[in-house]
Design a protein around this motif. Structure first.
Motif, PDB file in Angstrom:
ATOM      1  N   SER A 287      -4.155   9.927   9.832  1.00 50.68           N
ATOM      2  CA  SER A 287      -5.199   9.710   8.819  1.00 50.68           C
ATOM      3  C   SER A 287      -4.638   9.107   7.541  1.00 50.68           C
ATOM      4  CB  SER A 287      -5.906  11.034   8.498  1.00 50.68           C
ATOM      5  OG  SER A 287      -5.071  11.891   7.724  1.00 50.68           O
ATOM      6  N   ILE A 288      -3.338   9.253   7.351  1.00 45.19           N
ATOM      7  CA  ILE A 288      -2.674   8.641   6.189  1.00 45.19           C
ATOM      8  C   ILE A 288      -2.196   7.227   6.522  1.00 45.19           C
ATOM      9  CG2 ILE A 288      -0.681   8.779   4.642  1.00 45.19           C
ATOM     10  CD1 ILE A 288      -0.804  11.842   4.970  1.00 45.19           C
ATOM     11  N   VAL A 289      -1.545   7.075   7.669  1.00 43.04           N
ATOM     12  CA  VAL A 289      -0.895   5.809   8.015  1.00 43.04           C
ATOM     13  C   VAL A 289      -1.889   4.744   8.474  1.00 43.04           C
ATOM     14  CG1 VAL A 289       0.784   4.688   9.519  1.00 43.04           C
ATOM     15  CG2 VAL A 289       1.284   6.949   8.567  1.00 43.04           C
ATOM     16  N   HIS A 290      -2.818   5.100   9.365  1.00 45.26           N
ATOM     17  CA  HIS A 290      -3.714   4.100   9.932  1.00 45.26           C
ATOM     18  C   HIS A 290      -4.554   3.362   8.881  1.00 45.26           C
ATOM     19  CE1 HIS A 290      -3.588   5.927  14.272  1.00 45.26           C
ATOM     20  NE2 HIS A 290      -2.464   5.345  13.897  1.00 45.26           N
ATOM     21  N   PRO A 291      -5.181   4.067   7.920  1.00 45.96           N
ATOM     22  CA  PRO A 291      -5.933   3.327   6.897  1.00 45.96           C
ATOM     23  C   PRO A 291      -5.038   2.418   6.053  1.00 45.96           C
ATOM     24  CG  PRO A 291      -6.605   5.630   6.936  1.00 45.96           C
ATOM     25  CD  PRO A 291      -5.382   5.526   7.783  1.00 45.96           C
ATOM     26  N   ALA A 292      -3.815   2.881   5.786  1.00 53.37           N
ATOM     27  CA  ALA A 292      -2.888   2.060   4.990  1.00 53.37           C
ATOM     28  C   ALA A 292      -2.515   0.785   5.743  1.00 53.37           C
ATOM     29  CB  ALA A 292      -1.636   2.870   4.660  1.00 53.37           C
ATOM     30  N   VAL A 293      -2.294   0.912   7.037  1.00 52.60           N
ATOM     31  CA  VAL A 293      -1.977  -0.263   7.861  1.00 52.60           C
ATOM     32  C   VAL A 293      -3.173  -1.205   7.923  1.00 52.60           C
ATOM     33  CG1 VAL A 293      -1.384  -1.068  10.177  1.00 52.60           C
ATOM     34  CG2 VAL A 293      -0.226   0.924   9.226  1.00 52.60           C
TER      35      VAL A 293
END
Length: 232
Positions: free
Chosen positions: A85-91
């Motif tokens: 939930s932290i990494v995917h939106p940032a990517v």
């Protein structure tokens, strides 16, 4: 600009295919590279990960200790979901910015190399989907050779992945990476030719007149999302 999503299964040779596209001049956005960049020290995602998982998942140089973080989330679904939930939106945000940069530069095509294109639903937001395929037997042999693993271990990893046949159902193009490098180069060249033909001349109109480009992209993506939903 025609945005293409490239995906495949583990050990099908997707990275080799994306490198061939880049070699032939197609702008490439690699989700794996972005996934490392968005968690570098000082980034928002990095701060969120450290705040949630603690400083124990850092190396001495301040960067994330990926193997240690992997161990933390591997057996804990809630922690894994939190990390995603932290990494995917940032990517996703980073990919959008990269796409915009290529569009502003006037490129006709742009390739997104995304291993989990289908799994996370991003196939709905690209103009074309290309799936890199090879037989399960070749996939198993390559995975064993790459990871120096046993047949049992490699088979277990393959079983944990979304079957490649499920991805093929959503493909606009399929590149068979079961043969030689020469065969692969010919397929990539043919693929680029078809993509350029499909992009046609309208991409120039949408680049010069952004409102038209945005409106047409919304209509096209909605229609293709509908068609792909019927394939699944």
């Amino acid at each position: 600009m025609l945005v293409i999503g490239l995906t495949g299964g583990i050990a099908t040779g997707k990275s080799t295919v994306s490198a061939q596209f880049a070699k032939q001049g197609i702008p490439l956005i690699d989700a794996d590279v972005l996934a490392r960049q968005v968690v570098e020290p000082g980034t928002r995602a990095y701060k969120q990960i450290v705040a949630h998982f603690g400083p124990d998942i850092l190396r001495e140089d301040g960067y994330l200790d990926r193997p240690k973080l992997g161990q933390v989330v591997f057996s804990d679904e809630q922690k894994r979901k939190k990390l995603n939930s932290i990494v995917h939106p940032a990517v996703s945000r980073a990919m959008v910015w990269q796409v915009l940069k290529y569009w502003l530069a006037g490129h006709k095509l742009c390739l997104l190399d995304i291993p989990l294109l289908v799994e996370v639903g991003l196939y709905k937001w690209v103009g074309k989907v290309i799936v890199v395929y090879c037989s399960k037997e070749i996939q198993l042999q390559r995975l064993m050779a790459r990871d120096k693993s046993t047949a049992e271990a490699a088979s277990a990893r393959l079983a944990a992945q979304l079957p490649i046949v499920d991805k093929l159902k959503l493909a606009d193009q399929v590149i068979d990476n079961s043969g030689t490098v020469s065969d692969l180069q010919k397929q990539v060249s043919s693929s680029i030719q078809k993509l350029n033909e499909e992009a046609g001349w309208f991409w120039m109109v949408s680049w010069i007149l952004p409102p038209i480009g945005i409106a047409s992209a919304a209509v096209i993506l909605s229609w293709r999302a509908f068609i792909r939903s019927r394939r699944k």
